[in-house]
Design a protein around this motif. Structure first.
Motif, short mmCIF file in Angstrom:
data_model
loop_
_atom_site.label_atom_id
_atom_site.label_comp_id
_atom_site.label_asym_id
_atom_site.label_seq_id
_atom_site.Cartn_x
_atom_site.Cartn_y
_atom_site.Cartn_z
N LEU A 97 1.61 -2.38 -4.96
CA LEU A 97 2.73 -3.34 -5.02
C LEU A 97 2.29 -4.72 -5.50
CD1 LEU A 97 4.44 -2.40 -1.62
CD2 LEU A 97 5.03 -1.57 -3.90
N SER A 98 1.09 -4.81 -6.08
CA SER A 98 0.55 -6.10 -6.52
C SER A 98 0.40 -6.16 -8.03
CB SER A 98 -0.84 -6.34 -5.89
OG SER A 98 -0.76 -6.52 -4.52
N HIS A 99 0.50 -7.39 -8.54
CA HIS A 99 0.17 -7.63 -9.95
C HIS A 99 -1.34 -7.81 -10.09
CE1 HIS A 99 4.26 -8.09 -11.46
NE2 HIS A 99 4.54 -8.81 -10.41
N LEU A 122 8.13 -9.73 8.47
CA LEU A 122 7.64 -10.26 7.20
C LEU A 122 8.76 -10.04 6.18
CD1 LEU A 122 4.19 -9.67 5.54
CD2 LEU A 122 6.26 -8.98 4.30
N VAL A 123 8.84 -10.92 5.20
CA VAL A 123 9.83 -10.77 4.14
C VAL A 123 9.13 -10.90 2.79
CG1 VAL A 123 11.97 -11.63 3.11
CG2 VAL A 123 11.66 -11.72 5.60
N GLY A 124 9.42 -9.98 1.88
CA GLY A 124 8.82 -10.02 0.55
C GLY A 124 9.87 -9.87 -0.53
N ILE A 125 9.52 -10.29 -1.75
CA ILE A 125 10.46 -10.20 -2.87
C ILE A 125 9.67 -10.00 -4.17
CG2 ILE A 125 10.55 -12.69 -3.34
CD1 ILE A 125 13.62 -12.32 -3.81
N ASP A 126 10.25 -9.29 -5.12
CA ASP A 126 9.61 -9.04 -6.42
C ASP A 126 10.12 -10.01 -7.48
OD1 ASP A 126 12.16 -8.05 -6.67
OD2 ASP A 126 11.57 -6.09 -7.47
N HIS A 129 6.24 -12.34 -5.58
CA HIS A 129 5.72 -11.70 -6.80
C HIS A 129 5.24 -10.27 -6.53
CE1 HIS A 129 5.80 -15.76 -8.50
NE2 HIS A 129 5.15 -16.14 -7.42
N LEU A 130 5.96 -9.55 -5.69
CA LEU A 130 5.67 -8.13 -5.52
C LEU A 130 6.04 -7.37 -6.80
CD1 LEU A 130 7.04 -7.68 -1.90
CD2 LEU A 130 4.67 -7.21 -2.61
N THR A 131 5.59 -6.16 -6.92
CA THR A 131 5.98 -5.30 -8.02
C THR A 131 5.95 -3.85 -7.53
OG1 THR A 131 5.56 -4.77 -10.35
CG2 THR A 131 3.62 -4.99 -8.93
N GLY A 132 6.64 -2.98 -8.25
CA GLY A 132 6.59 -1.56 -7.92
C GLY A 132 7.49 -1.12 -6.79
N LEU A 133 8.41 -1.97 -6.35
CA LEU A 133 9.27 -1.59 -5.21
C LEU A 133 10.20 -0.44 -5.55
CD1 LEU A 133 10.19 -5.09 -3.70
CD2 LEU A 133 8.38 -3.51 -3.00
N ALA A 134 10.46 -0.22 -6.82
CA ALA A 134 11.33 0.90 -7.22
C ALA A 134 10.73 2.25 -6.81
CB ALA A 134 11.57 0.87 -8.73
N ALA A 135 9.41 2.29 -6.64
CA ALA A 135 8.74 3.55 -6.30
C ALA A 135 8.79 3.86 -4.81
CB ALA A 135 7.29 3.51 -6.77
#
Length: 214
Positions: A5-7, A145-149, A178-184
């Motif tokens: 989930l990281s760049h 915790l709260v995260g966002i892409d 700056h999360l990534t990959g949450l669609a998976a």
């Protein structure tokens, strides 16, 4: 299954407007290490200079509040092995969360799809963000915790207000931006991890964010 989930952090990358990109160097080259170690043995020791807000990073309360816990003071169980919940954002820039969602003790990850623009000029303009009222609701409901892409969990107008940061960090809730990959990820049924090194006196730092899906 483990979902990244990281760049990736690379030389010169721009994460946020005005924040310089990282520079990579060498403290000990393989060639020079041959003079130190036994024949056939060599090592490489690198050096990196980077702003704390680079790539996918965590904000601790100290980022916003001088007396808030810093990277070394936030317990690791608030940053790792958390039950996760993905909230899929709808149309429009402002993301609203509420209703009957069970967020208590969970890492709430906001999936906007904006990560598709990471590394481009488009990423820096018109990004999705969390409504202040929803930040207050998440704090009241006890999210862990709260995260966002997206570029920022707040809107980023010129006057510099940051209500979601202020509300959530005041409540002791770390943020991962700056999360990534949450669609998976599935909507739930996974454990979220985003622990930084224990650096005293700093409020933010890059993390290797990932999820373990059952």
């Amino acid at each position: 299954m483990i979902v990244e989930l990281s760049h990736r952090i690379v030389e010169g990358m721009i994460t946020y407007p005005g924040v310089p990109g990282p520079t990579l160097g060498v403290h000990l080259s393989r060639e020079d290490s041959r003079k130190v170690y036994a024949e056939g043995t060599e090592f490489h020791i690198g050096v990196i200079t980077l702003a704390a807000n680079t790539g996918t990073y965590v904000d601790t309360p100290h980022h916003r509040y001088p007396d808030g816990p810093d990277l070394s003071q936030v317990p690791v169980d608030k940053l790792a092995d958390l039950p996760g919940l993905v909230v899929r954002a709808g149309a429009g820039r402002e993301v609203r969360i509420g209703g009957d969602l069970d967020v208590r003790g969970r890492a709430v990850l906001i999936h906007t799809g904006w990560d598709r623009h990471f590394g481009t000029d488009a990423y820096q303009h018109g990004h999705p963000y969390l409504a202040p009222e929803s930040a207050a609701w998440l704090a009241e409901q006890g999210a862990a915790l709260v995260g966002i892409d997206s570029l920022n969990i707040d809107d980023t107008p010129p006057h510099g207000e940051r209500p979601a940061h202020s509300i959530l960090l005041k409540a002791g809730i770390p943020l991962v931006e700056h999360l990534t990959g949450l669609a998976a990820l599935p909507d739930e049924g996974f454990r979220f991890h985003a622990a930084p090194p224990m650096v005293s006196g700093m409020g933010t730092f890059p993390v290797r964010a990932y999820a373990v899906v059952a």
